[in-house]
Design a protein around this motif. Sequence first.
Motif, PDB file in Angstrom:
ATOM      1  N   ARG A   1       0.843  -1.193   0.000  1.00  0.00           N
ATOM      2  CA  ARG A   1       0.000   0.000   0.000  1.00  0.00           C
ATOM      3  C   ARG A   1       0.882   1.248   0.000  1.00  0.00           C
ATOM      4  O   ARG A   1       2.080   1.166   0.254  1.00  0.00           O
ATOM      5  N   THR A   2       0.266   2.345  -0.301  1.00  0.00           N
ATOM      6  CA  THR A   2       1.028   3.582  -0.365  1.00  0.00           C
ATOM      7  C   THR A   2       1.474   3.993   1.028  1.00  0.00           C
ATOM      8  O   THR A   2       0.716   3.879   1.983  1.00  0.00           O
TER       9      THR A   2
ATOM     10  N   ASP B   1       3.353   7.015   3.412  1.00  0.00           N
ATOM     11  CA  ASP B   1       3.731   8.424   3.479  1.00  0.00           C
ATOM     12  C   ASP B   1       5.092   8.549   4.155  1.00  0.00           C
ATOM     13  O   ASP B   1       5.285   8.014   5.246  1.00  0.00           O
TER      14      ASP B   1
ATOM     15  N   ASP C   1       8.429  12.991  10.398  1.00  0.00           N
ATOM     16  CA  ASP C   1       8.660  12.130  11.554  1.00  0.00           C
ATOM     17  C   ASP C   1       9.743  11.085  11.296  1.00  0.00           C
ATOM     18  O   ASP C   1      10.310  10.531  12.227  1.00  0.00           O
TER      19      ASP C   1
ATOM     20  N   PRO D   1       1.872  13.536  19.200  1.00  0.00           N
ATOM     21  CA  PRO D   1       0.747  13.024  18.408  1.00  0.00           C
ATOM     22  C   PRO D   1      -0.251  14.108  18.005  1.00  0.00           C
ATOM     23  O   PRO D   1      -1.040  13.910  17.086  1.00  0.00           O
TER      24      PRO D   1
ATOM     25  N   PRO E   1       2.634  15.485  11.104  1.00  0.00           N
ATOM     26  CA  PRO E   1       3.951  15.709  10.503  1.00  0.00           C
ATOM     27  C   PRO E   1       3.841  16.286   9.095  1.00  0.00           C
ATOM     28  O   PRO E   1       2.774  16.312   8.513  1.00  0.00           O
TER      29      PRO E   1
ATOM     30  N   LYS F   1       5.431  10.202  -1.122  1.00  0.00           N
ATOM     31  CA  LYS F   1       4.699   8.952  -0.957  1.00  0.00           C
ATOM     32  C   LYS F   1       5.388   7.873  -1.770  1.00  0.00           C
ATOM     33  O   LYS F   1       5.835   8.132  -2.887  1.00  0.00           O
TER      34      LYS F   1
ATOM     35  N   GLY G   1      -4.062  11.189  14.108  1.00  0.00           N
ATOM     36  CA  GLY G   1      -2.856  11.963  13.912  1.00  0.00           C
ATOM     37  C   GLY G   1      -1.639  11.086  13.717  1.00  0.00           C
ATOM     38  O   GLY G   1      -0.587  11.545  13.330  1.00  0.00           O
TER      39      GLY G   1
ATOM     40  N   ALA H   1       1.007   8.762  12.109  1.00  0.00           N
ATOM     41  CA  ALA H   1       1.580   8.941  10.782  1.00  0.00           C
ATOM     42  C   ALA H   1       0.988   7.975   9.770  1.00  0.00           C
ATOM     43  O   ALA H   1      -0.160   7.582   9.848  1.00  0.00           O
ATOM     44  N   TRP H   2       1.788   7.602   8.865  1.00  0.00           N
ATOM     45  CA  TRP H   2       1.386   6.761   7.768  1.00  0.00           C
ATOM     46  C   TRP H   2       1.088   5.353   8.230  1.00  0.00           C
ATOM     47  O   TRP H   2       1.498   4.916   9.290  1.00  0.00           O
ATOM     48  N   GLY H   3       0.428   4.647   7.382  1.00  0.00           N
ATOM     49  CA  GLY H   3       0.408   3.198   7.493  1.00  0.00           C
ATOM     50  C   GLY H   3      -0.495   2.598   8.545  1.00  0.00           C
ATOM     51  O   GLY H   3      -0.453   1.408   8.766  1.00  0.00           O
TER      52      GLY H   3
ATOM     53  N   GLY I   1      -3.823   2.011   8.693  1.00  0.00           N
ATOM     54  CA  GLY I   1      -5.187   1.823   8.200  1.00  0.00           C
ATOM     55  C   GLY I   1      -5.794   3.114   7.707  1.00  0.00           C
ATOM     56  O   GLY I   1      -5.729   3.427   6.531  1.00  0.00           O
TER      57      GLY I   1
ATOM     58  N   ARG J   1      -5.966   6.725   6.638  1.00  0.00           N
ATOM     59  CA  ARG J   1      -4.865   7.511   6.114  1.00  0.00           C
ATOM     60  C   ARG J   1      -5.268   8.975   6.052  1.00  0.00           C
ATOM     61  O   ARG J   1      -6.307   9.327   5.526  1.00  0.00           O
ATOM     62  N   ASP J   2      -4.451   9.797   6.616  1.00  0.00           N
ATOM     63  CA  ASP J   2      -4.745  11.208   6.517  1.00  0.00           C
ATOM     64  C   ASP J   2      -4.164  11.747   5.222  1.00  0.00           C
ATOM     65  O   ASP J   2      -3.597  10.997   4.438  1.00  0.00           O
ATOM     66  N   TYR J   3      -4.267  13.024   5.035  1.00  0.00           N
ATOM     67  CA  TYR J   3      -3.831  13.710   3.810  1.00  0.00           C
ATOM     68  C   TYR J   3      -4.686  13.307   2.612  1.00  0.00           C
ATOM     69  O   TYR J   3      -4.578  13.905   1.557  1.00  0.00           O
TER      70      TYR J   3
END
Lengths: 403, 142
Positions: free
Chosen positions: A113-114, A116, A120, A158, A162, A167, B129, B131-133, B135, B137-139
């Motif tokens: 999966r993609t 980011d 951080d 938190p 970030p 990506k 908040g 980060a990535w990955g 489940g 997903r923000d942005y």
Amino acid sequence: MQANDVLEPTVRIRDLKKDRVNFVLENVDLAFANSFRRVMMADIPTVAIDMVEVETNTSVLPDEFIAHRLGMIPLVSNNCDEAMRYSRDCTCLSSCQNCSIELSLNVACSESRTMDITSDHLEVILHGGHGWKEDVEDGEEMSKRVPNFGHPVGKGDPDVPPVLICKIRKGQELRLRCIAKKGIAKEHAKWSPCSAVSFEYDPHNRLRHTTYWYETDIKAEWPLSSNKTEEEPPRDDEPFDYNAKPQKFYFEVETDGSLGPQEVVQKGLAELQTKLANLILGLKSQPGDLDGFPGADQVGQQQPNGTNGAAPSGGWGGGGGGWGGASASPGAWGGATGAPATGAWSASPGSNTAGGWGAPTPGAAGWGTSPGAGSAGGAAAWSPQQGGSWGNTSPSHASGWNV
Amino acid sequence: MNAPNRYELFVLDEGEKPVEVSEDTKIPNAATIKILKQDHTLGNMIRAQLLAMPQVLFAGYKVPHPLHPYFLVKIQTDGTVTPAAVLEQACTKLIGTLSSLEAKFKREFSFKDVEGPAVEDPYGTNASGTAWGTGTRDYMDF
């Protein structure tokens, strides 16, 4: 302005948050308020990534694109005045722990999966991992740093989302190292501690410093600003006072988190005073005026911008700017090699051997490049941009990016 | 590339004088003062302060070229003080104003406590908040 000689300037903070302050400044001149605004935006030193060496980049973005993004990431820069040197004032040859901060980014995606890559993932490397830094003693600067000095703002918090850098998908990887340096926003906007500074005066336009375009009715078509409650609206029959001067200024200083709003305001005022003090000093040392430097110690300590800030430490600092002052002429480098440069740098001009720098085994005393011969070996990755430490200002090929 | 280092816009070269005073030959009690490696930030503030001083008949400043990092102040006085001296007085006055303002700011800041979090969700994404990955997903909400 006449009134200002009698009235002391006053300030009232209307709102103070972690990253912004809103205040009203009164009884000062327009020029004064504007200089204050300018100095906060452009003259306060912070830390930002300035050079990037890309080891692996299989993401969709090109290296320079990522390098530029990295430069924009705010890094914690509290007390930057004292906690770090400008690399142009530093006695080291290219970078050391006193004048730079090394960060690394090493992310690979193995899931389908993609992913980011964000600020951080940037890790500060204390005491340079790969021996690219010189062996320099810790200066007094090191003791004045906050624990997270140079870390990306909000890292580990938190509540602070970030900064997205890139990506990547499965199988892609981004591995790079960065050097962050101290600088001011006059050089590059990435060093500005402010993300926005709003500045307003005369919300009712009594002074007619602006004219509003309108179709039928100004008042109906132009909403007044939120500062309208601070000042009396003019009566409709009031004659225009062409002698009136703006007296009340509404500021909102919003920082990017590298410095707190209080630090920005206080450093801004201090910086303005330093500028003025240096001007006085310059006037006093004019030829014909023989009283020398009576106030010589009133400035000084914090290497103001715009002076030959006394280079911190002896070394070569003799002439002030020391190393940085020597500018990029190739001669500078050759000249210095005779000096205490130590045998570590086999810096004999002409020994254009070893690829040196980016090479995985830095054992071979690295820097075999000859000054001025910007070509160097295969991976002349770290093209030093300012300071001219290599006598080679061209952003080099290979994979080093000046941000 | 032969572009000059950008810090040369605000750092004096070795041995460079920050100020050069040249007296005007045709106008009495007048001088043009060149201030190097400074810009409108200092120039405009000094100009305004000079104009507020009764000894000054004329004060103006200009940055002759935006790529040249210096400005000129032209001062004419009424003869009681030299232009250089009046400039020095102006600077001293400004430093006084700034330091009193600094003290006032300090006091104001000590009264105010930092309230609330830095920014309330600047991207308008309330979801995790983290980060990535993880489940969600923000942005992506854009």
